[in-house]
Design an enzyme around this catalytic site. Structure first.
Site, PDB file in Angstrom:
ATOM      1  N   CYS A   1     -10.720   9.642  -2.830  1.00 51.07           N
ATOM      2  CA  CYS A   1     -11.956  10.414  -2.708  1.00 51.07           C
ATOM      3  C   CYS A   1     -11.738  11.787  -3.348  1.00 51.07           C
ATOM      4  O   CYS A   1     -10.628  12.127  -3.745  1.00 51.07           O
ATOM      5  CB  CYS A   1     -12.305  10.614  -1.239  1.00 51.07           C
ATOM      6  SG  CYS A   1     -12.327   9.073  -0.314  1.00 51.07           S
TER       7      CYS A   1
ATOM      8  N   TRP B   1     -14.859   7.347  -1.698  1.00 48.68           N
ATOM      9  CA  TRP B   1     -14.554   5.991  -2.156  1.00 48.68           C
ATOM     10  C   TRP B   1     -14.113   5.259  -0.901  1.00 48.68           C
ATOM     11  O   TRP B   1     -13.029   5.487  -0.382  1.00 48.68           O
ATOM     12  CB  TRP B   1     -13.436   6.019  -3.195  1.00 48.68           C
ATOM     13  CG  TRP B   1     -12.994   4.660  -3.608  1.00 48.68           C
ATOM     14  CD1 TRP B   1     -11.909   3.971  -3.166  1.00 48.68           C
ATOM     15  CD2 TRP B   1     -13.623   3.815  -4.575  1.00 48.68           C
ATOM     16  NE1 TRP B   1     -11.835   2.759  -3.774  1.00 48.68           N
ATOM     17  CE2 TRP B   1     -12.873   2.630  -4.650  1.00 48.68           C
ATOM     18  CE3 TRP B   1     -14.755   3.945  -5.376  1.00 48.68           C
ATOM     19  CZ2 TRP B   1     -13.215   1.588  -5.495  1.00 48.68           C
ATOM     20  CZ3 TRP B   1     -15.085   2.894  -6.227  1.00 48.68           C
ATOM     21  CH2 TRP B   1     -14.316   1.746  -6.280  1.00 48.68           C
TER      22      TRP B   1
ATOM     23  N   GLU C   1      -9.752  -7.074 -26.048  1.00 44.78           N
ATOM     24  CA  GLU C   1     -10.865  -6.216 -25.619  1.00 44.78           C
ATOM     25  C   GLU C   1     -10.676  -4.763 -26.034  1.00 44.78           C
ATOM     26  O   GLU C   1     -11.653  -4.061 -26.267  1.00 44.78           O
ATOM     27  CB  GLU C   1     -11.190  -6.371 -24.128  1.00 44.78           C
ATOM     28  CG  GLU C   1     -10.109  -6.062 -23.162  1.00 44.78           C
ATOM     29  CD  GLU C   1     -10.528  -6.338 -21.702  1.00 44.78           C
ATOM     30  OE1 GLU C   1     -11.702  -6.568 -21.412  1.00 44.78           O
ATOM     31  OE2 GLU C   1      -9.629  -6.298 -20.848  1.00 44.78           O
TER      32      GLU C   1
ATOM     33  N   HIS D   1       2.009 -28.237 -29.374  1.00 39.81           N
ATOM     34  CA  HIS D   1       0.861 -29.149 -29.429  1.00 39.81           C
ATOM     35  C   HIS D   1      -0.281 -28.589 -30.265  1.00 39.81           C
ATOM     36  O   HIS D   1      -1.411 -29.059 -30.143  1.00 39.81           O
ATOM     37  CB  HIS D   1       0.377 -29.454 -28.008  1.00 39.81           C
ATOM     38  CG  HIS D   1       1.406 -30.159 -27.173  1.00 39.81           C
ATOM     39  ND1 HIS D   1       1.784 -31.459 -27.403  1.00 39.81           N
ATOM     40  CD2 HIS D   1       2.179 -29.717 -26.153  1.00 39.81           C
ATOM     41  CE1 HIS D   1       2.734 -31.805 -26.528  1.00 39.81           C
ATOM     42  NE2 HIS D   1       2.999 -30.752 -25.772  1.00 39.81           N
TER      43      HIS D   1
ATOM     44  N   LYS E   1      -6.133  -8.194 -23.049  1.00 42.47           N
ATOM     45  CA  LYS E   1      -6.109  -6.729 -23.176  1.00 42.47           C
ATOM     46  C   LYS E   1      -6.162  -6.347 -24.659  1.00 42.47           C
ATOM     47  O   LYS E   1      -6.884  -5.429 -25.033  1.00 42.47           O
ATOM     48  CB  LYS E   1      -4.842  -6.126 -22.543  1.00 42.47           C
ATOM     49  CG  LYS E   1      -4.841  -6.079 -21.029  1.00 42.47           C
ATOM     50  CD  LYS E   1      -5.646  -4.958 -20.411  1.00 42.47           C
ATOM     51  CE  LYS E   1      -6.983  -5.371 -19.929  1.00 42.47           C
ATOM     52  NZ  LYS E   1      -7.155  -6.199 -18.792  1.00 42.47           N
TER      53      LYS E   1
ATOM     54  N   LYS F   1     -18.224  -2.743 -17.205  1.00 40.26           N
ATOM     55  CA  LYS F   1     -17.207  -2.715 -16.147  1.00 40.26           C
ATOM     56  C   LYS F   1     -17.474  -3.792 -15.110  1.00 40.26           C
ATOM     57  O   LYS F   1     -16.548  -4.435 -14.628  1.00 40.26           O
ATOM     58  CB  LYS F   1     -17.186  -1.323 -15.489  1.00 40.26           C
ATOM     59  CG  LYS F   1     -16.076  -1.141 -14.465  1.00 40.26           C
ATOM     60  CD  LYS F   1     -14.698  -1.187 -15.114  1.00 40.26           C
ATOM     61  CE  LYS F   1     -13.569  -1.173 -14.128  1.00 40.26           C
ATOM     62  NZ  LYS F   1     -12.306  -1.660 -14.725  1.00 40.26           N
TER      63      LYS F   1
ATOM     64  N   ARG G   1     -13.712   9.978  -8.938  1.00 44.18           N
ATOM     65  CA  ARG G   1     -12.762   9.531  -7.908  1.00 44.18           C
ATOM     66  C   ARG G   1     -13.428   8.674  -6.833  1.00 44.18           C
ATOM     67  O   ARG G   1     -12.746   8.056  -6.009  1.00 44.18           O
ATOM     68  CB  ARG G   1     -12.132  10.757  -7.216  1.00 44.18           C
ATOM     69  CG  ARG G   1     -11.332  11.633  -8.145  1.00 44.18           C
ATOM     70  CD  ARG G   1     -10.932  12.896  -7.432  1.00 44.18           C
ATOM     71  NE  ARG G   1      -9.967  12.634  -6.388  1.00 44.18           N
ATOM     72  CZ  ARG G   1      -8.662  12.711  -6.519  1.00 44.18           C
ATOM     73  NH1 ARG G   1      -8.147  13.037  -7.681  1.00 44.18           N
ATOM     74  NH2 ARG G   1      -7.870  12.472  -5.511  1.00 44.18           N
TER      75      ARG G   1
ATOM     76  N   ASN H   1      -8.937  12.316   2.203  1.00 45.68           N
ATOM     77  CA  ASN H   1      -8.689  11.337   1.150  1.00 45.68           C
ATOM     78  C   ASN H   1      -7.400  10.638   1.559  1.00 45.68           C
ATOM     79  O   ASN H   1      -6.398  11.302   1.813  1.00 45.68           O
ATOM     80  CB  ASN H   1      -8.530  12.089  -0.184  1.00 45.68           C
ATOM     81  CG  ASN H   1      -7.952  11.216  -1.282  1.00 45.68           C
ATOM     82  OD1 ASN H   1      -8.061   9.992  -1.237  1.00 45.68           O
ATOM     83  ND2 ASN H   1      -7.334  11.862  -2.261  1.00 45.68           N
ATOM     84  N   GLY H   2      -7.412   9.301   1.646  1.00 44.81           N
ATOM     85  CA  GLY H   2      -6.206   8.567   2.033  1.00 44.81           C
ATOM     86  C   GLY H   2      -6.513   7.528   3.081  1.00 44.81           C
ATOM     87  O   GLY H   2      -7.665   7.173   3.309  1.00 44.81           O
TER      88      GLY H   2
ATOM     89  N   GLU I   1      -3.278 -12.513 -20.036  1.00 48.42           N
ATOM     90  CA  GLU I   1      -3.730 -11.140 -19.786  1.00 48.42           C
ATOM     91  C   GLU I   1      -3.358 -10.220 -20.953  1.00 48.42           C
ATOM     92  O   GLU I   1      -4.148  -9.362 -21.355  1.00 48.42           O
ATOM     93  CB  GLU I   1      -3.134 -10.641 -18.460  1.00 48.42           C
ATOM     94  CG  GLU I   1      -3.467  -9.212 -18.074  1.00 48.42           C
ATOM     95  CD  GLU I   1      -4.966  -8.931 -17.894  1.00 48.42           C
ATOM     96  OE1 GLU I   1      -5.771  -9.860 -17.918  1.00 48.42           O
ATOM     97  OE2 GLU I   1      -5.310  -7.744 -17.775  1.00 48.42           O
TER      98      GLU I   1
HETATM   99  C1  AGP Z   1     -10.904  -7.008 -17.676  1.00 49.06           C
HETATM  100  O1  AGP Z   1     -10.247  -6.071 -18.441  1.00 49.06           O
HETATM  101  C2  AGP Z   1     -12.343  -7.159 -17.983  1.00 49.06           C
HETATM  102  N1  AGP Z   1     -13.031  -5.928 -17.849  1.00 49.06           N
HETATM  103  C3  AGP Z   1     -13.042  -8.363 -17.321  1.00 49.06           C
HETATM  104  O2  AGP Z   1     -12.411  -9.513 -17.763  1.00 49.06           O
HETATM  105  C4  AGP Z   1     -13.075  -8.392 -15.769  1.00 49.06           C
HETATM  106  O3  AGP Z   1     -11.793  -8.627 -15.263  1.00 49.06           O
HETATM  107  C5  AGP Z   1     -14.041  -9.481 -15.301  1.00 49.06           C
HETATM  108  O4  AGP Z   1     -15.332  -9.191 -15.762  1.00 49.06           O
HETATM  109  C6  AGP Z   1     -14.048  -9.678 -13.811  1.00 49.06           C
HETATM  110  O5  AGP Z   1     -14.445  -8.520 -13.148  1.00 49.06           O
HETATM  111  P1  AGP Z   1     -14.258  -8.359 -11.583  1.00 49.06           P
HETATM  112  O6  AGP Z   1     -12.809  -8.352 -11.278  1.00 49.06           O
HETATM  113  O7  AGP Z   1     -14.936  -7.073 -11.259  1.00 49.06           O
HETATM  114  O8  AGP Z   1     -14.951  -9.538 -10.942  1.00 49.06           O
END
Ligand code: AGP
Length: 612
Positions: free
Chosen positions: A2, A74, A492, A508, A489, A607, A27, A100-101, A485
């Site tokens: 927070c 938060w 994206e 394969h 990364k 996001k 935050r 905060n904590g 992953e």
């Molecule tokens: C991850 O870097 C991405 N932003 C995306 O794949 C994300 O993980 C996915 O949309 C799922 O989101 P969530 O964990 O909020 O459900």
């Protein structure tokens, strides 16, 4: 995580505090509040939602005063709401606390205070502090002493601010474990804040509080002591950052800051949930009765994107530690495939935002079939947490970078705790086994710190490889999700084409792609798959592919065959993804920066994906 802002001086406290809170909104932003002290007493205004909601309340019911404290929240304990917003008051309404904590032992303290006659108004852990200080103010007239006595009783992490009508010239602040506290020094005015950007418009001279310290801040000065009352001398620091830089804590991007926050995010996710001495994992919020847990025949982990990769690691953890058959599915697939599930299938929905439409749709479908549902999420009160039967919160704090980093590792840790808990509840793991696994887990934050020291070497590697058009990432077992992953990364953040593959699948098909223009990132810590990964590395070498090996420190086998070696500290196999993912996050980050990409807001992404 927070945000706190406090002011004492000659200006309007409300203006200074609101302006500071806006700079700390990154935050946490699920509710906000402010308390101002004047000759008529303490006045509190709070609102659910963002700071602009609080501004609206203040326009309707203004307050004035030259000392006050504010908070942007938060949520960790208690849903986001006006009653749970800070500041929290004591019974008399003449003392407020912002925090905060996480206070781990708030429940027994609350029970004791309730028995003494204290009346609580919120669901938060923080409110106990207000009542505890009130309790000690009956033993000592000095506010700073009462705060110290209260803090000596609580376990966990805190950064706090306290204002009381009993000491109208001062605010008290203290810190242990959680976030930061900075005290800004002005001319006949002083400031308190969780982070520097909140006060940078007023002063660049700050005193930074260390763990276990308490400060009494008046307009005239700052008295700094330890919790035991020992005086502390500290020279102020002059801050030279520009305001935007300050919001990122000195980091160039939020994502880099969040990558570095992982040891803290993991620590906070473990905090208060493990007792290595007794081999116990305590997951209070999971709230399934023992019959439901014993009757579970299968676990289905549902998620999307990065959270899906965490689910894949979770599947291995649950199968290995709890000996329950487990499988994974994408939210978007599960919701439409008429899955054969029922009351004996535990559905675990993993979602950092708790708002992903596909995951939400999937758990609604599972609920119709009578499945118990557990949400693993970072956002208190999110749609997925409300739809689930039980919730296991990660305590990573808000993630601003669109690409997930700290919420991924915090989710993996939460799932590990779940696997240990299930194993213990079902009698598969003995307390001694759980104890050993907890000890291994408690090592992880320190090993993450050591892994983060690889950043300069990875930045140099990024310089060498940022011009390639395609990458292949290979891993086996729990490193296969890390291969996925790492590829996600890179895609994206840098818009480079990248594929993640299970090592055994390379022959394969993808082997056809390999030539000297294809870097191959081989995840090869010294686990049960090491020899087979060595085989993959030989096959890539034979076709002149460029090998970037992620190995354990001290490895001589794969390291000798790779063009670049990234050596992470050794740890337990199941936990190794928490370390091997870090260099891949950093690689994607540095490649993207070199290519001039918008790291915190990559093109076309959001996001939280709240549409199908
Ligand atoms: C991850 O870097 C991405 N932003 C995306 O794949 C994300 O993980 C996915 O949309 C799922 O989101 P969530 O964990 O909020 O459900």
């Amino acid at each position: 995580m927070c945000g706190i802002v406090g002011y004492v001086g000659d200006k309007s406290a409300v203006g200074v505090i609101l302006e500071g809170l806006k700079r700390l909104e990154y935050r946490g932003y699920d509710s906000a509040g402010i308390a101002v002290l004047n000759a008529d007493g303490l006045h509190v205004r709070r609102a659910a939602g963002r700071i602009k909601m609080l501004e609206g309340i203040l326009r309707e019911r203004p307050v004035a005063g030259k000392i006050g404290i504010g908070h942007t929240r938060w949520a960790t304990h208690g849903r986001p709401s006006e009653e749970n917003a800070h500041p929290h008051t004591d019974c008399s309404g003449s003392l407020v606390v912002v925090h905060n904590g996480i206070l781990e032992n708030y429940l027994p303290i609350k029970e004791r205070l309730v028995a003494e006659g204290h009346v609580f108004k919120s669901e938060t852990d923080t409110e106990v502090l207000a009542h505890l200080v009130e309790h000690y103010l009956k033993q000592t007239p000095r506010l700073d002493r009462a705060v110290k006595l209260a803090l000596a009783e609580v376990k966990g992490s805190y950064a706090v601010g306290v204002v009381s009508a009993s000491a109208p010239d001062r605010l008290i602040t203290a810190k242990h474990g959680a976030g930061g506290v900075v005290i800004g020094l002005g001319q006949a005015e002083n400031f308190v804040a969780s982070d520097i950007p909140a006060i940078l418009a007023h002063t660049r001279d700050v005193v930074i509080l260390e763990d276990g310290e308490v400060a009494a801040v008046t307009a005239a000065g700052v008295e700094l002591t330890t919790l035991d009352g020992e005086p502390v001398q500290r020279e102020p620091v002059r801050i030279l950052w520009d305001p935007i830089m300050a919001e990122k804590g000195g980091y160039r991007h939020f994502m880099l800051k969040e990558i570095y926050e992982q040891p803290r995010a993991v620590t906070d996710t473990i905090r208060g949930r493990v007792a290595p001495e007794t081999g116990t994992v305590v997951l209070n919020e999971v709230a399934f009765d023992p019959f439901t847990v014993k009757a579970i025949q299968r676990v289905v982990l549902i998620a999307c994107g990065t959270s899906y990769h965490a689910a894949m690691i979770g599947r291995a953890m649950i199968e290995r530690l709890a000996q329950v058959p487990a499988e994974t599915d994408f939210g978007s697939e599960f919701r439409y495939r008429d899955a054969v599930v029922g009351p004996h299938t535990l559905v675990v929905a993993l979602s950092q935002s708790g708002e992903t439409a596909d995951t939400l749709g999937a758990i609604k479908a599972a609920r119709l079939k009578g499945c118990p549902i557990l949400a693993v999420t970072n956002v208190v009160g999110s749609a997925i947490s409300r739809e689930a039967t039980g919730v296991l919160y990660t305590h990573a704090g808000p993630e601003i970078g669109v690409a997930s980093s700290k919420t991924f590792t915090a989710t993996v840790v939460a799932t590990y705790l779940l696997a240990l808990w299930l194993g213990r509840q079902r009698g598969v793991l003995a307390p001694g086994d759980v104890s050993k696994h907890i000890q291994e887990l408690l090592e992880i934050p320190r090993l993450m710190e050591a892994t983060l020291e690889l950043e300069p070497a990875i930045a140099e590697l990024a310089r060498q490889v940022s011009g390639y058009r395609d990458f292949l990432f290979l891993g086996r077992g729990v490193q296969y999700p890390i291969a996925l992953e790492g590829a996600l990364k890179l895609k994206e953040l840098s818009y480079i084409h990248a594929e993640g593959y299970a090592g055994g699948e390379m022959k394969h098909g993808p082997i056809a792609l390999i030539d000297d223009g294809m870097p191959v990132v081989a995840l090869a810590p010294r686990d049960g798959s090491y020899d087979r990964m060595l085989g993959n590395v030989e096959e890539v070498r034979a076709r002149e592919g460029k090998i970037i090996a992620v190995t354990h420190q001290g490895d001589r086998g794969i390291a000798a065959k790779a063009h670049h070696v990234i050596a992470v500290p050794p740890c337990a196999d199941l936990l190794a993804p928490l370390l091997t993912v870090i260099p891949l996050q950093l690689l994607a980050y540095h490649v993207a920066v070199r290519r001039g990409c918008d790291v915190d807001q990559p093109r076309n992404l959001a996001k939280s994906v709240t549409v199908e």
